[in-house]
Design an enzyme around this catalytic site. Structure first.
Site, PDB file in Angstrom:
ATOM      1  N   GLY C  11       0.828  -1.201   0.000  1.00 12.17           N
ATOM      2  CA  GLY C  11       0.000   0.000   0.000  1.00 12.17           C
ATOM      3  C   GLY C  11       0.857   1.243   0.000  1.00 12.17           C
ATOM      4  NE  ARG C  72      -1.772  -4.673  -1.474  1.00  8.11           N
ATOM      5  CZ  ARG C  72      -1.488  -4.064  -0.335  1.00  8.11           C
ATOM      6  NH1 ARG C  72      -0.369  -4.326   0.305  1.00  8.11           N
ATOM      7  NH2 ARG C  72      -2.312  -3.174   0.173  1.00  8.11           N
ATOM      8  N   GLY C 102       5.524  -1.929   3.804  1.00  8.79           N
ATOM      9  CA  GLY C 102       5.003  -2.372   5.088  1.00  8.79           C
ATOM     10  C   GLY C 102       5.365  -3.812   5.397  1.00  8.79           C
ATOM     11  CG  ASP C 103       3.548  -7.425   8.166  1.00 11.22           C
ATOM     12  OD1 ASP C 103       4.241  -7.521   9.198  1.00 11.22           O
ATOM     13  OD2 ASP C 103       2.929  -8.364   7.634  1.00 11.22           O
ATOM     14  CB  THR C 126       2.643   0.877   6.086  1.00 15.74           C
ATOM     15  OG1 THR C 126       1.261   0.654   6.424  1.00 15.74           O
ATOM     16  CG2 THR C 126       3.468   0.648   7.336  1.00 15.74           C
ATOM     17  CG  ASP C 128      -2.107   0.102   7.766  1.00 15.33           C
ATOM     18  OD1 ASP C 128      -3.016   0.935   7.607  1.00 15.33           O
ATOM     19  OD2 ASP C 128      -1.916  -0.846   6.981  1.00 15.33           O
ATOM     20  CG  ASP C 130       0.746  -2.553  10.522  1.00  6.17           C
ATOM     21  OD1 ASP C 130       1.545  -1.903   9.805  1.00  6.17           O
ATOM     22  OD2 ASP C 130       0.000  -3.423  10.056  1.00  6.17           O
ATOM     23  NE  ARG C 172      -1.574  -4.659   7.643  1.00 10.14           N
ATOM     24  CZ  ARG C 172      -0.731  -5.685   7.805  1.00 10.14           C
ATOM     25  NH1 ARG C 172      -0.811  -6.715   6.984  1.00 10.14           N
ATOM     26  NH2 ARG C 172       0.194  -5.650   8.718  1.00 10.14           N
ATOM     27  CD  GLU C 188     -18.378  13.487  20.971  1.00 10.29           C
ATOM     28  OE1 GLU C 188     -18.040  13.085  19.841  1.00 10.29           O
ATOM     29  OE2 GLU C 188     -18.476  14.696  21.259  1.00 10.29           O
ATOM     30  CB  SER C 221     -22.166  16.570  17.276  1.00  8.41           C
ATOM     31  OG  SER C 221     -21.178  17.095  18.119  1.00  8.41           O
ATOM     32  CD  GLN C 259      -8.436   6.357   6.229  1.00  6.45           C
ATOM     33  OE1 GLN C 259      -7.968   6.071   7.312  1.00  6.45           O
ATOM     34  NE2 GLN C 259      -9.446   5.674   5.704  1.00  6.45           N
TER      35      GLN C 259
END
Lengths: 340, 340, 340, 340
Positions: C11, C72, C102-103, C126, C128, C130, C172, C188, C221, C259
């Site tokens: 990604g 990929r 990434g991973d 990445t 993420d 992670d 992920r 919230e 809200s 994103q």
């Protein structure tokens, strides 16, 4: 098959790339070949020419600046320079030239027409919006949003510190950016050429406005938007004068060339796209020495000589709103300033 | 001295606060008292009223949302609800009511006029831009910029991965947001209600367009902008259909309510300011059951009944550019889609 | 003189271009030749290689996406694919390969190391976040800002309409984006994998939280940020469940691939620049099968096997603040949710 | 039950509101009462105090400025002023005071401690990042992003016109903003106090850098980022000097107070939130005359005297990257400038 050329000239404006893309795609649609000259009129004089393809204009609609570069060109103001330009246009067998630029760029087309027989179509591209023949010039709305974004940021710190700021914005000799950005950011005072007779004579009035606001609202943020070229030394010097006279620090902010850059907003991308299409259509229809524009939602052709000779007035509704409606409420000023 | 009231109703739109500010400042300028009802028409029914002052509207011109809140109101669709609203307006001795909202809000004014004798002036505030009587409704340009900003981001990742995305945008039954944001972001395909007869019949054409582009450009990013409410299950389901038929993953992005929020851009702040001033002037001049608007740069009054009954067409120049000029170059499609 | 190569994989993430630039400039500084493979590991398998020069990386530090493209690569998961990759690396006499991803991209390096003898250095890229071995991965901070910007917009319309929104964000199987963007936007409720044992068992608690807030604040809200992959059908289906159970409409917003796009923010540009420099220095110093990272402000090298095998925890300070401090004040919840 | 007070002092910084919110919510969580003093230390001297509630801090996390206002305070530098402040704190039975601000604000706390016995906790809030005791001060990252955004815009127009710009940024006597924004925007030259011995002696080197780049890249955009307070007359005067010496126009841009405003970015909102929580916890734990901070991801307490007396160095990795790695490649400079 026609061969057309395009160049960008004068102060660059957001949306010029979107306009180049539109010209290229439309030209290809009509089966024309399309060339770009680089660095404004310098490219004509120095023969910096390149073929433009569909691939080159993919995904440039959102990009600031201009891939053809821009520049001022002093050589083009000489007879020998213009003759060289005409020679290069002929050598490349160009049938029509599209120039995207402002006032000076349009004047350049008028000069060129004396030495070159091809079709000449102008597209209004300048952040200053100071061209008759189109309600908006490419780049004006984006530049205005950039100014508004900056003033919104200033408002935060002005509120926190209850400060007075004077923000100098571009516009050459016209107040479009100042008036629009001032209204849209809720500026307390807007000083622009069309709203004044003589800034030196009206200095008292400018000061009185600040003082009235302080009386009405107490300590509070107060933002003045002022056009460039109105006061010797600009906002730096004028804010100094104000600081001394009102006894409260008035800080200058000069936005400068930031106003020329950045991604064009949607409005300018769409305007640039429409005008690019219409310019190529105008060539197809045999027009020359015309500027394309959009007036009251209609695409229009105006003689270039009219565009440069007639001064476009600012939106009277906006100047009235600021001067007559909001001021009377917010400031209760009986200021003697000529028109605002 | 007149007493006027203002409320915001229906889907909120960026610029509503700027418009409230303008109404309040102009009313004070004319020496009127001005009140706000909260939560749209619910505020009339439930008598949620408050006096609005100059202080309350300082520095809200740049704020998203609406300080008066908005809401749908089912009670207002009943006779008892409307009568209660009329009673509360009379009790507060309101002479004129300004409603900022969209189609449904204007219809509400027509109903109210049967039970209440005061002046009623509408201001077009909706991101969908689907109201006759004004070239732009407050919020439309900001929402379009929000969509463009999102598609610019998608373009980055679509280019990096050479992916196909389908972006669903708002608009109720109109294609204004889709068409403008699609053109401005250089979307490869734009699907919107005015450009289609029947999306199910034209599905082949939609698919063929994607495939032609892949033939022309090889693997490459490809972005489809589609209006909401065109396909059962929306972009989620339609992108699934495409994925299956073209054998390449088409990923959906649904922007949703993000389109309603954010700071209004300069265009909407200025439009909201002008229309707010003009609405109060219309009250001063004795008008009622009219919507203020801006058409071809002129401030206008149009009977509310005309605004809600006439469908506003999308800009034919834009639809033609997309369908006839750019597509023919970029995609060489001889697609049989009805109008695009 | 060394010959090094670089590719971006998996990604895409904002800042990858800044990192490529940094790798190229540093390599040239050391007198190395530097090559790029396009389309991630596919470029190795298909031998899509090109020399990278200083000119190619000028003014790309601010650009989203990746000029080397990403993808990929299923072929790389086969022995024949990897052998082909190794063969192409040897044919081009590459001494060292830098992979930004990434991973999965790091795991690919471990596989490749069995068939190719050159140096392998990973750079964490990445959104993420992670990956163990670096406090921040390139792209995470930009993606988080994108989410925050979207939620700020939603807050406007949520406030105006006093609505409940559920915003699904990427990550992920990790909650970094959800937790950071949720805290920073004053959401919230934040639902993320590390904060839950089993979302189905804790559904009552999620619902109770919404209802407590409504009791405390009245209509208001209320924004829930939720990580992807936590509920079958995602936020679309979960918001439907909530709507039914609390009897108030909860609307979903799925931000999706927005994103991944956009200009990298300053944080990511600087991180990408540092890591790119450090990766080339690591090659110079003879390292291999290491990932560069920044931990507690120090540039670090961690064995790739450790990076992919150890799960990085979210910032306990943030999860505690949300769960223990703010919730107890705002919601007075005695919810039984396992960890939050 | 403790009674704590909070104020914001000195130059305002984005994230101060997020920090106030965090202090208030945490204080309420512990069952404390929390008060705000307005206008910095002036509020203590003039007894401008108000109770702060949960409602007042809802939805302010994203707002620029400070709802408590800020100001410099000359009265606080006199013994009578400080005694008055102490008297007002005692009269309101305040047990602990939290001050959010920069270097001068912390010094104010040290003075106050001589006259008042309550607990004093500082939170670093300044865009300049020039405080030991925290890797980042609240507002620094946002201000840096604002500068980067401005330079990105300038790059567009600089590229189009192949111009040289000199951008002056804030930082008081420290180069954090200049160095970070310069690296992140790919500025060709960065001039900041820690990177120079004496700017007048090194002027030749600055000029030589520009000329080397022109030799290497031909006409091309070239951006210099320079810290404020380095040259008499600032970037306005220095750019004039350069223009004369290199014979090519170098245009100044002075960003000014725009750098203090705007929504805080996510990084600053999270930092402000963490530090606000930790400050109240520090009060709970009986600390005084300490500044909270975050160093290498750990929340820390540092004696205020150490924070103001120790100069925080800029990130050596960044200065080395700029001076040693990128410059050697891009400019091939053998400049004799002391450290860069």
């Amino acid at each position: 098959m026609k061969r057309i050329a395009v160049l960008t000239s004068g102060g660059d404006a957001p949306g010029m790339n979107a306009c180049i893309r539109s010209v290229v795609l439309t030209a290809l649609h009509f089966g024309y070949q399309v060339y770009g000259f680089r660095h404004g009129y310098n490219g004509l004089v120095d023969n910096e020419i390149e073929l433009l393809t569909m691939q080159q204009v993919r995904h440039i609609i959102q990009k600031g600046g201009t891939l053809l570069k821009s520049a001022r060109c002093s050589k083009f103001k000489t007879e020998s320079g213009i003759k060289l330009a005409a020679k290069h246009l002929d050598a490349a067998e160009i049938d029509a030239l599209i120039v995207i630029g402002g006032d000076g760029s349009l004047r350049g087309m008028m000069h060129l027409s004396k030495y070159w027989q091809g079709q000449l179509i102008g597209i209004p591209g300048t952040i200053d919006n100071d061209l008759s023949g189109s309600d908006n010039t490419i780049g004006f709305q984006t530049a205005t949003e950039t100014v508004i974004d900056a003033i919104d940021k200033l408002r935060d710190t002005a509120d926190a510190f209850e400060r007075i700021f004077m923000v100098e914005v571009m516009g050459r000799d016209a107040g479009f950016i100042a008036l629009s950005s001032g209204i849209a950011s809720g500026a307390e005072q807007i000083i622009y050429p069309e709203g004044l007779k003589d800034i030196h004579q009206e200095l008292d009035c400018i000061i009185q406005h600040v003082e009235s606001a302080r009386k009405l609202h107490g300590r509070s943020s107060y933002i003045i938007v002022i056009s460039e070229n109105l006061w010797p030394g600009g906002a730096y010097d004028l804010s100094q004068v104000l600081t001394e006279q009102i006894g409260i620090e008035c800080r200058p902010v000069i936005l400068g060339h930031i106003q020329r850059g950045g991604c064009p907003n949607g409005f300018d991308r769409i305007l640039a796209t429409k005008l690019g299409v219409f310019a190529v259509e105008a060539i197809k229809n045999g027009h020359s020495l015309m500027m394309v524009g959009e007036i009251s939602n209609e695409l229009t052709l105006t003689a270039i000589s009219d565009c440069v000779n007639n001064k476009k007035p600012v939106d009277k509704k906006l100047s009235d709103i600021q001067a007559k409606v909001f001021d009377s409420v917010e400031i209760l000023s009986n200021c003697t300033k000529s028109t605002i």
